[in-house]
Design an enzyme around this catalytic site. Structure first.
Site, PDB file in Angstrom:
ATOM      1  N   LYS A  13       0.823  -1.212   0.000  1.00 59.32           N
ATOM      2  CA  LYS A  13       0.000   0.000   0.000  1.00 59.32           C
ATOM      3  C   LYS A  13       0.857   1.262   0.000  1.00 59.32           C
ATOM      4  CE  LYS A  13      -2.462  -0.669   3.703  1.00 59.32           C
ATOM      5  NZ  LYS A  13      -1.745  -1.882   4.174  1.00 59.32           N
ATOM      6  N   ARG A 161      13.804  -7.626  10.214  1.00 61.88           N
ATOM      7  CA  ARG A 161      12.872  -7.072  11.187  1.00 61.88           C
ATOM      8  C   ARG A 161      12.394  -8.196  12.101  1.00 61.88           C
ATOM      9  NH1 ARG A 161       8.433  -3.265   8.332  1.00 61.88           N
ATOM     10  NH2 ARG A 161       7.346  -4.049  10.173  1.00 61.88           N
TER      11      ARG A 161
END
Length: 215
Positions: A13, A161
């Site tokens: 997005k 991450r």
């Protein structure tokens, strides 16, 4: 035009919103970013949000709606916006209609980036970056040309991450489906939902979005 961009974390997005900003001069309105900006600016609504967050409470819909209204009032009427992360409930969808209507605006499109969950898990869990310059890599799709050495800066330090795990990704997907399910039918009855294959390349997804916006 004013649109909602829907899709689970990792669907792209942010990347697609950035392209729409560059190509159409639209503004991405992320509720999280707007809350932080309003708090930093010390606006009336921002001060309310700050007090609630410092107390460890959720920011209620009316405060979020106020922040969205404040941000829209800063924009010219000809400037289109991309709503990211809002609305997430039927009540918020109703509130957004009221916010837009009060400013002579209305939603033109709801773009849903449709993804394959297993493929998305593989896409996200395979990500890693150079620990020095931040260049992005992937276990399957983009390995360094020389194993263990960053193509850009030559560093041998890489990192991942900590939340890029299969369990976390699947939990996010479940939350997304739970939050999105109530609002899609609202917009489907208006005929403004456009489903786009979010598993293509960035350029392919962008082309599909552009085609949907042209309808």
């Amino acid at each position: 035009m004013d649109i909602i961009l829907l899709g689970p974390p990792g669907a792209g997005k942010g990347t697609q919103a950035g392209r729409l900003e560059d190509e159409h001069g639209m503004i991405q309105l992320s509720t999280g970013d707007m809350l932080r900006a309003a708090v930093k600016a010390g606006t009336e609504v921002g001060l309310k949000a700050k007090a609630l967050m410092e107390a460890g409470e959720l920011v209620p819909d009316e405060v979020v709606s106020g922040i969205i209204g404040e941000r829209l009032d800063e924009l010219g009427p000809e400037q289109g916006v991309i709503f990211d992360g809002y609305p997430r409930t039927a009540a918020q969808a109703t509130a957004l209609d009221e916010i837009l209507s009060a400013r002579g605006r209305s939603l033109d499109h709801v773009i849903e980036l449709v993804v394959d969950e297993d493929a998305l898990v593989a896409r996200i869990t395979g990500r890693f970056t150079c620990g020095k310059c931040g260049e992005g890599y992937h276990d399957t799709f983009k390995q360094p040309a020389k194993e263990g050495i960053c193509d850009v800066c030559g560093s041998s330090e890489f990192k991942r991450r900590p939340d890029d795990t299969e369990e976390t990704v699947r939990t996010r997907m479940q939350e997304y489906r739970g939050k999105t399910a109530p609002i899609l039918p609202i917009y489907e009855t208006r005929g403004i939902v456009r489903k786009v294959d979010g598993m293509g390349s960035m350029a392919q997804v962008n082309d599909e979005i552009e085609a949907a916006l042209a309808l």
